[in-house]
Write a protein that holds these residues in place. Structure first.
Motif, mmCIF file in Angstrom:
data_model
loop_
_atom_site.group_PDB
_atom_site.id
_atom_site.type_symbol
_atom_site.label_atom_id
_atom_site.label_comp_id
_atom_site.label_asym_id
_atom_site.label_seq_id
_atom_site.Cartn_x
_atom_site.Cartn_y
_atom_site.Cartn_z
ATOM 1 N N ARG A 1 0.836 -1.214 0.000
ATOM 2 C CA ARG A 1 0.000 0.000 0.000
ATOM 3 C C ARG A 1 0.870 1.263 0.000
ATOM 4 N NH1 ARG A 1 -3.336 -3.466 3.216
ATOM 5 N NH2 ARG A 1 -2.313 -2.825 5.158
ATOM 6 N N PHE A 2 1.996 1.218 0.702
ATOM 7 C CA PHE A 2 2.910 2.351 0.718
ATOM 8 C C PHE A 2 3.501 2.582 -0.672
ATOM 9 C CE2 PHE A 2 7.218 4.045 2.310
ATOM 10 C CZ PHE A 2 6.756 5.352 2.304
ATOM 11 N N ASN A 3 3.906 1.502 -1.336
ATOM 12 C CA ASN A 3 4.448 1.608 -2.689
ATOM 13 C C ASN A 3 3.402 2.117 -3.682
ATOM 14 O OD1 ASN A 3 7.182 0.776 -2.338
ATOM 15 N ND2 ASN A 3 6.493 -1.334 -2.081
ATOM 16 N N GLU A 4 2.162 1.714 -3.488
ATOM 17 C CA GLU A 4 1.091 2.188 -4.380
ATOM 18 C C GLU A 4 0.902 3.697 -4.238
ATOM 19 O OE1 GLU A 4 -2.185 -0.196 -3.164
ATOM 20 O OE2 GLU A 4 -1.586 -1.968 -4.348
ATOM 21 N N LEU A 5 1.005 4.213 -3.011
ATOM 22 C CA LEU A 5 0.936 5.658 -2.788
ATOM 23 C C LEU A 5 2.054 6.371 -3.550
ATOM 24 C CD1 LEU A 5 0.004 8.214 -1.000
ATOM 25 C CD2 LEU A 5 1.916 7.545 0.474
ATOM 26 N N ILE A 6 3.250 5.829 -3.482
ATOM 27 C CA ILE A 6 4.412 6.433 -4.142
ATOM 28 C C ILE A 6 4.230 6.442 -5.659
ATOM 29 C CG2 ILE A 6 6.865 6.055 -4.628
ATOM 30 C CD1 ILE A 6 7.046 4.968 -1.699
ATOM 31 N N VAL A 7 3.733 5.332 -6.209
ATOM 32 C CA VAL A 7 3.538 5.235 -7.657
ATOM 33 C C VAL A 7 2.431 6.183 -8.111
ATOM 34 C CG1 VAL A 7 2.803 3.700 -9.521
ATOM 35 C CG2 VAL A 7 4.421 2.885 -7.790
ATOM 36 N N ARG A 8 1.314 6.230 -7.373
ATOM 37 C CA ARG A 8 0.186 7.090 -7.765
ATOM 38 C C ARG A 8 0.601 8.553 -7.889
ATOM 39 N NH1 ARG A 8 -2.792 3.930 -4.090
ATOM 40 N NH2 ARG A 8 -2.586 5.548 -2.483
ATOM 41 N N ASN A 9 1.495 8.982 -7.009
ATOM 42 C CA ASN A 9 1.858 10.396 -6.976
ATOM 43 C C ASN A 9 3.212 10.686 -7.620
ATOM 44 O OD1 ASN A 9 -0.387 11.669 -5.238
ATOM 45 N ND2 ASN A 9 0.235 9.881 -4.026
ATOM 46 N N ASN A 10 3.769 9.684 -8.309
ATOM 47 C CA ASN A 10 5.026 9.861 -9.048
ATOM 48 C C ASN A 10 6.126 10.438 -8.162
ATOM 49 O OD1 ASN A 10 3.923 8.988 -11.601
ATOM 50 N ND2 ASN A 10 2.856 10.967 -11.679
ATOM 51 N N LEU A 11 6.263 9.872 -6.969
ATOM 52 C CA LEU A 11 7.266 10.339 -6.025
ATOM 53 C C LEU A 11 8.573 9.582 -6.241
ATOM 54 C CD1 LEU A 11 5.058 10.636 -2.819
ATOM 55 C CD2 LEU A 11 6.002 12.512 -4.172
ATOM 56 N N ILE A 12 9.647 10.324 -6.348
ATOM 57 C CA ILE A 12 10.959 9.756 -6.653
ATOM 58 C C ILE A 12 11.822 9.797 -5.403
ATOM 59 C CG2 ILE A 12 13.022 10.002 -8.094
ATOM 60 C CD1 ILE A 12 11.137 11.573 -10.059
ATOM 61 N N GLU A 13 12.484 8.690 -5.123
ATOM 62 C CA GLU A 13 13.370 8.651 -3.965
ATOM 63 C C GLU A 13 14.797 8.968 -4.384
ATOM 64 O OE1 GLU A 13 14.302 6.050 0.014
ATOM 65 O OE2 GLU A 13 13.508 5.007 -1.734
ATOM 66 N N ILE A 14 15.437 9.854 -3.617
ATOM 67 C CA ILE A 14 16.849 10.158 -3.822
ATOM 68 C C ILE A 14 17.648 9.274 -2.868
ATOM 69 C CG2 ILE A 14 18.595 11.973 -3.726
ATOM 70 C CD1 ILE A 14 16.213 13.939 -4.137
ATOM 71 N N PRO A 15 18.618 8.522 -3.351
ATOM 72 C CA PRO A 15 19.359 7.586 -2.481
ATOM 73 C C PRO A 15 20.022 8.300 -1.313
ATOM 74 C CG PRO A 15 19.846 7.175 -4.795
ATOM 75 C CD PRO A 15 19.070 8.442 -4.749
ATOM 76 N N ILE A 16 20.034 7.628 -0.174
ATOM 77 C CA ILE A 16 20.645 8.171 1.041
ATOM 78 C C ILE A 16 22.109 7.773 1.091
ATOM 79 C CG2 ILE A 16 20.608 8.115 3.563
ATOM 80 C CD1 ILE A 16 17.611 7.567 3.412
ATOM 81 N N VAL A 17 22.968 8.740 1.315
ATOM 82 C CA VAL A 17 24.399 8.502 1.441
ATOM 83 C C VAL A 17 24.750 8.396 2.922
ATOM 84 C CG1 VAL A 17 26.701 9.478 1.064
ATOM 85 C CG2 VAL A 17 24.932 9.706 -0.698
ATOM 86 N N GLY A 18 25.500 7.393 3.291
ATOM 87 C CA GLY A 18 26.016 7.300 4.651
ATOM 88 C C GLY A 18 25.459 6.153 5.459
ATOM 89 N N ARG A 19 24.194 5.774 5.237
ATOM 90 C CA ARG A 19 23.586 4.705 6.039
ATOM 91 C C ARG A 19 22.538 3.957 5.223
ATOM 92 N NH1 ARG A 19 24.467 5.416 11.685
ATOM 93 N NH2 ARG A 19 25.463 7.409 12.144
ATOM 94 N N LYS A 20 22.376 2.690 5.524
ATOM 95 C CA LYS A 20 21.302 1.912 4.913
ATOM 96 C C LYS A 20 20.012 2.061 5.703
ATOM 97 C CE LYS A 20 20.007 -2.833 3.665
ATOM 98 N NZ LYS A 20 19.409 -2.440 2.388
ATOM 99 N N PHE A 21 20.125 2.127 7.046
ATOM 100 C CA PHE A 21 18.958 2.245 7.917
ATOM 101 C C PHE A 21 18.967 3.607 8.609
ATOM 102 C CE2 PHE A 21 20.192 -2.285 7.864
ATOM 103 C CZ PHE A 21 19.063 -2.805 7.251
ATOM 104 N N THR A 22 17.776 4.149 8.823
ATOM 105 C CA THR A 22 17.667 5.476 9.442
ATOM 106 C C THR A 22 17.188 5.420 10.886
ATOM 107 O OG1 THR A 22 15.375 5.776 8.681
ATOM 108 C CG2 THR A 22 17.156 6.492 7.201
#
Length: 351
Positions: free
Chosen positions: A207-228
């Motif tokens: 459901r979270f991924n569907e929200l991202i696709v519906r609104n054409n939201l692009i993720e910018i990769p995080i530098v420094g850590r895999k987990f936040t």
């Protein structure tokens, strides 16, 4: 005075549509003032009753947005840490979750409290909208003509409230072709690899991924850590904090990057969205194989490693121990070999 703006519903105490209410945090600030001195003054002067600070940081050429789940502002050390972050990184806009003192609605348990602050020299805000789990501001960066909308999100934990937030974001973004920055602690992951030693819910991620696709939201990769987000015992790790942007925002700022900063006083890492060269933090120290053949170098390393460190979090403890080893090796190398940089420069001149 009657409220006539459905989007506002009284949460921002707008001059045009809301009745000005007394400060709901007066007693809280008085307690903090008695405990920690001018901390309450600093917050109260800048944030008023609506939880929004219009600061005056120095003008920068870059666009910078910082996001942090702070886990409460009511501790002196944590307040100083956040203030230091703002002074050092100088974000144009900073968004905070779980402040536990600035609230869009009454805090529930240990949750609640969204705060958005911005530099009025760099970002001119012309409107704001508040929802149950988000605050949205619309404005223009200095030197640009196009609007940017920044949304500060704190994701709920249960499925019903998650759906409510996703639906609210869909409605908020529907048909508005602007530069969007949607950021914060979503309390949700996109895939199994975003969690370590904790449960992954496939249906929630879908459901979270569907929200991202519906609104054409692009993720910018995080530098420094895999987990936040890392649990206090250092065992459970998740990628809960994110920045998502639209094409229109990327067209405004070509060289976007996100850097994860050290999580000193929270279980979440501060994230910094920046336009320009990535700041990877302090340079790592170098160690040469030749050093390991020198008598006494193992003693120097051990002395640095066993030095007392005041950190309780395991990753920060490891980081600080490495810093101690680095310091001991730096001093030892200068005593043993002299200033190598000066010698190299001298040889270059002779050559």
């Amino acid at each position: 005075m009657a409220r006539n703006n459905k989007l506002c519903d009284g949460r921002f105490n707008c001059k045009n549509c809301c009745q000005r209410a007394p400060n709901p945090r007066k007693e809280y600030f008085e307690e903090i003032k008695q405990e920690f001195g001018d901390i309450s003054e600093w917050l109260n002067q800048r944030c008023g009753t609506e939880g929004v600070w219009r600061g005056n940081w120095a003008e920068l050429a870059q666009a910078t947005v910082m996001s942090l789940n702070v886990r409460g502002f009511g501790v002196a050390d944590k307040f100083g840490w956040v203030r230091g972050l703002c002074i050092r990184e100088r974000p144009n806009i900073a968004v905070f979750q779980e402040t536990k003192c600035f609230v869009q609605k009454d805090a529930i348990g240990n949750s609640g409290g969204l705060l958005v602050v911005w530099d009025t020299n760099r970002f001119k805000v012309n409107s704001a909208v508040g929802g149950e789990f988000f605050i949205s501001i619309r404005g223009i960066w200095d030197g640009f003509v196009h609007n940017t909308i920044v949304v500060n999100v704190y994701g709920p934990h249960n499925d019903r409230d998650k759906k409510k937030l996703w639906d609210s974001l869909d409605s908020l973004m529907d048909g508005i072709d602007k530069g969007w920055v949607v950021c914060g602690d979503f309390n949700e992951v996109q895939e199994h690899s975003d969690r370590l030693n904790c449960m992954f819910h496939e249906s929630r991620a879908r459901r979270f991924n569907e929200l991202i696709v519906r609104n054409n939201l692009i993720e910018i990769p995080i530098v420094g850590r895999k987990f936040t987000r890392i649990s206090d015992d250092g065992i459970k790790m998740s990628k809960l904090d994110r920045f998502r942007v639209t094409d229109s925002f990327i067209n405004l700022w070509k060289d976007l990057s996100i850097c994860a900063l050290d999580r000193e006083e929270s279980d979440h890492c501060p994230l910094l969205l920046r336009d320009g060269i990535i700041n990877y933090g302090p340079k790592p120290f170098k160690i040469f194989d030749e050093w390991l053949n020198k008598d006494g170098v193992d003693k120097i390393i051990n002395e640095g490693w066993i030095k007392n460190v005041r950190e309780s979090k395991k990753d920060c403890l490891f980081r600080d121990k490495l810093k101690n080893v680095k310091g001991e090796l730096r001093g030892w190398s200068k005593r043993e070999f002299g200033n190598l940089d000066d010698e190299i420069n001298t040889l270059k001149i002779l050559l």
